[in-house]
Scaffold this motif. Structure first.
Motif, short mmCIF file in Angstrom:
data_model
loop_
_atom_site.label_atom_id
_atom_site.label_comp_id
_atom_site.label_asym_id
_atom_site.label_seq_id
_atom_site.Cartn_x
_atom_site.Cartn_y
_atom_site.Cartn_z
N THR A 23 0.83 -1.20 0.00
CA THR A 23 0.00 0.00 0.00
C THR A 23 0.86 1.25 0.00
N GLN A 26 2.60 2.24 -3.30
CA GLN A 26 1.78 2.84 -4.35
C GLN A 26 1.77 4.36 -4.25
N SER A 91 -8.19 6.63 -9.36
CA SER A 91 -7.90 5.20 -9.26
C SER A 91 -7.02 4.90 -8.05
N ILE A 92 -5.98 5.71 -7.86
CA ILE A 92 -5.09 5.52 -6.71
C ILE A 92 -5.85 5.72 -5.41
N THR A 94 -9.09 5.30 -4.77
CA THR A 94 -9.99 4.18 -4.49
C THR A 94 -9.21 2.94 -4.08
N LYS A 95 -8.06 2.70 -4.71
CA LYS A 95 -7.23 1.54 -4.34
C LYS A 95 -6.69 1.69 -2.93
N GLU A 98 -9.48 1.02 -0.48
CA GLU A 98 -9.77 -0.41 -0.48
C GLU A 98 -8.71 -1.18 0.32
N LYS A 99 -7.44 -0.88 0.08
CA LYS A 99 -6.35 -1.55 0.80
C LYS A 99 -6.39 -1.21 2.28
N GLU A 102 -9.05 -3.36 3.79
CA GLU A 102 -8.57 -4.74 3.88
C GLU A 102 -7.59 -4.90 5.04
#
Length: 145
Positions: A23, A26, A91-92, A94-95, A98-99, A102
């Motif tokens: 994470t 990124q 996009s970054i 939302t990722k 999400e991560k 998680e």
């Protein structure tokens, strides 16, 4: 039995660290790689070139080569680049969310706490016990099973 638990704990810790490092990797670490900076610069240039005569010469760095173009040719390309950067940022974002979810679920499922995280929570519960008159500081830090 204890060896299996220890091995399982080490595996969980390794997976948690791996997920956290993926994470963090990124996220760009230098401003030149930062898409937010690139988007901001593109907006500044677009705003500046909007008021300029379309037939005026301008220079653009393309792949490390300085190229002479007109404002009329450069402006649409800059707008396209800015739009693509905005999509990448979304996009970054939302990722990352999400991560983060998680990782939080993983930590809660396996009761994983970061160093210092448990101490802060422990101190707040101790202070609430002390304020109720039920605890003493002399036994702090002692584990009794």
């Amino acid at each position: 039995m204890a060896a299996q638990v220890l091995h399982c704990s080490k595996e969980l810790l390794r997976k948690c660290k791996s997920s956290a490092s993926k994470t963090l990797n990124q996220v760009p670490s230098t401003p030149s790689k930062d898409p937010r900076t690139a988007e901001f610069v593109a907006c500044l240039v677009i705003d500046t070139l909007k008021d300029v005569d379309p037939s005026r010469k301008c220079f653009r760095l393309v792949g490390g080569v300085l190229v002479e173009r007109t404002v009329k040719e450069v402006l649409p390309a800059l707008q396209t680049n800015k739009d693509q950067i905005s999509k990448i940022l979304e996009s970054i974002s939302t990722k990352m969310q999400e991560k983060g979810r998680e990782l939080t679920e993983y930590r809660e499922r396996y009761n994983i706490r970061l160093v210092g995280e448990g101490e802060a929570q422990g101190q707040s519960t101790e202070s609430s016990k002390d304020s109720e008159g039920g605890g003493s500081k002399s036994g702090a830090g002692v584990l009794v099973s």
